[in-house]
Design an enzyme around this catalytic site. Sequence first.
Site, PDB file in Angstrom:
ATOM      1  N   TYR A   1       0.818  -1.216   0.000  1.00 41.86           N
ATOM      2  CA  TYR A   1       0.000   0.000   0.000  1.00 41.86           C
ATOM      3  C   TYR A   1       0.852   1.266   0.000  1.00 41.86           C
ATOM      4  O   TYR A   1       0.372   2.335  -0.357  1.00 41.86           O
ATOM      5  CB  TYR A   1      -0.947   0.032   1.220  1.00 41.86           C
ATOM      6  CG  TYR A   1      -2.080  -0.976   1.162  1.00 41.86           C
ATOM      7  CD1 TYR A   1      -2.208  -1.863   0.099  1.00 41.86           C
ATOM      8  CD2 TYR A   1      -3.029  -1.025   2.166  1.00 41.86           C
ATOM      9  CE1 TYR A   1      -3.241  -2.776   0.055  1.00 41.86           C
ATOM     10  CE2 TYR A   1      -4.072  -1.935   2.121  1.00 41.86           C
ATOM     11  CZ  TYR A   1      -4.163  -2.822   1.064  1.00 41.86           C
ATOM     12  OH  TYR A   1      -5.197  -3.727   1.026  1.00 41.86           O
TER      13      TYR A   1
ATOM     14  N   LYS B   1       2.817 -15.162   3.189  1.00 43.07           N
ATOM     15  CA  LYS B   1       2.725 -15.903   1.926  1.00 43.07           C
ATOM     16  C   LYS B   1       4.174 -16.235   1.549  1.00 43.07           C
ATOM     17  O   LYS B   1       4.651 -15.933   0.447  1.00 43.07           O
ATOM     18  CB  LYS B   1       2.022 -15.028   0.869  1.00 43.07           C
ATOM     19  CG  LYS B   1       1.632 -15.742  -0.401  1.00 43.07           C
ATOM     20  CD  LYS B   1       0.488 -16.723  -0.239  1.00 43.07           C
ATOM     21  CE  LYS B   1       0.268 -17.493  -1.531  1.00 43.07           C
ATOM     22  NZ  LYS B   1      -0.683 -18.604  -1.400  1.00 43.07           N
TER      23      LYS B   1
ATOM     24  N   ASP C   1      -3.798 -17.792   2.505  1.00 46.36           N
ATOM     25  CA  ASP C   1      -4.965 -18.469   1.923  1.00 46.36           C
ATOM     26  C   ASP C   1      -5.562 -19.452   2.936  1.00 46.36           C
ATOM     27  O   ASP C   1      -6.780 -19.553   3.089  1.00 46.36           O
ATOM     28  CB  ASP C   1      -4.612 -19.162   0.596  1.00 46.36           C
ATOM     29  CG  ASP C   1      -3.226 -19.765   0.575  1.00 46.36           C
ATOM     30  OD1 ASP C   1      -2.468 -19.577   1.552  1.00 46.36           O
ATOM     31  OD2 ASP C   1      -2.886 -20.456  -0.407  1.00 46.36           O
TER      32      ASP C   1
ATOM     33  N   ASP D   1      -5.802  -6.199   5.943  1.00 41.59           N
ATOM     34  CA  ASP D   1      -6.971  -5.469   5.452  1.00 41.59           C
ATOM     35  C   ASP D   1      -8.081  -6.463   5.115  1.00 41.59           C
ATOM     36  O   ASP D   1      -9.236  -6.328   5.536  1.00 41.59           O
ATOM     37  CB  ASP D   1      -6.540  -4.699   4.185  1.00 41.59           C
ATOM     38  CG  ASP D   1      -7.568  -3.693   3.728  1.00 41.59           C
ATOM     39  OD1 ASP D   1      -8.606  -3.567   4.382  1.00 41.59           O
ATOM     40  OD2 ASP D   1      -7.329  -3.037   2.692  1.00 41.59           O
TER      41      ASP D   1
ATOM     42  N   ASP E   1     -11.620  -7.726   7.645  1.00 46.75           N
ATOM     43  CA  ASP E   1     -13.018  -7.599   7.211  1.00 46.75           C
ATOM     44  C   ASP E   1     -13.716  -8.954   7.260  1.00 46.75           C
ATOM     45  O   ASP E   1     -14.897  -9.045   7.598  1.00 46.75           O
ATOM     46  CB  ASP E   1     -13.095  -7.029   5.783  1.00 46.75           C
ATOM     47  CG  ASP E   1     -13.260  -5.517   5.796  1.00 46.75           C
ATOM     48  OD1 ASP E   1     -12.867  -4.899   6.807  1.00 46.75           O
ATOM     49  OD2 ASP E   1     -13.773  -4.956   4.814  1.00 46.75           O
TER      50      ASP E   1
END
Length: 360
Positions: A135, A190, A222, A246, A250
């Site tokens: 980001y 990851k 994942d 992020d 959620d």
Amino acid sequence: MKIAVLPGDGIGTEIVAEAVKVLQVLDLKFEMETAPVGGAAYEAAGHPLPDATLNLAKASDAILFGAVGDWKYDKLERALRPEQAILGLRKHLGLYANFRPAICYEELVGASSLKPELIAGLDILIVRELTGDIYFGQPRGRRTAVDGHFPGAEEAFDTMRYSRPEIERIAHTAFQAARKRNKKVTSVDKANVLETFQFWKDVVTEVHKDYPDVELSHMYVDNAAMQLVKAPKSFDVIVTGNMFGDILSDEAAMLTGSIGMLPSASLNSKNQGLYEPSHGSAPDIAGKGVANPLATILSAAMMLRFSLNQATAADRIESAVKRVLASGLRTADIWSAGTTKVGTREMGDAVVAAITKTKG
Ligand code: NAD
């Protein structure tokens, strides 16, 4: 003590008004000053984070933030879009540690899309790194590809990067938070594909040597996304990078029934913090008086605990919220048959009343 109050856009103004009402009834000594941010600031001053708002935020011990954004700003150049205000505040204040607790209140077990037995008693904490990763990484932009599958084609690119100190400090934050909870940290990465996250995993493992009393496990993102819906209670503290955090936070939010219930805190190394609900400005319900103000009210409680050293007052807010839920009051997002539907203001009033009752 000074609190910068930045309501923002959409439901931001409605929900922050309720949190301010709750703070005012606590009889604590602090100054509150309000300033525009996001689309409201763009309309008023031509920028989503005007200097006056940024300076107020910098000079405050804590920031109570509503939400920013509206689809009507989607055509503006990126630097002027409301969401840039939040990125700017994180960057300028160095708010690198984001705490998102996902707690399933007993009374709301039925509001989750998961089976009650999976989420009853859920209490996990996601610690998300907030100022690095893809980001913020440079360079980024658009260009003509010189290699890849389609040399000569127009392409876009971003840069994923993390430095050792950035990973070390968020790892310390997570291990210290776990010490006050169930002493389990899951670091999500990851590492099987990304160099940045192999490095992340190595550094978190090194930092863990300082916390032998805390259990550390590593999980690919994942798998973490899958485990969060399969066995969410198997987690205690999850620590991860900006982008994975992020998305996972959620996902965790929905486990608890409604994003309207979830507070968040973003802290820098001086414990100066920005406190906001985990949701956005919800333009679809803005102005209707139906938004759930509890995530913002619970964010105000986190603010009292983390940045203003007022743990007792924070406890009073949290227990008032529990009592209001136990009394059967619900905003539309968490309503179910047999409970009483109320609007934003009535919910705020009920929390105020529950706090007032415990005064004497
Ligand atoms: P959103 O979180 O605003 O809304 C998603 C859904 O949840 C909507 O149906 C909304 O009505 C509902 N919802 C959200 N908060 C609620 C509440 N308190 N009570 C009841 N229902 C609630 O996400 P979105 O629709 O993807 O984004 C809307 C705008 O918010 C966009 O401009 C986006 O960029 C912005 N946004 C801002 C922030 C922030 O300010 N930190 C975070 C996320 C999104």
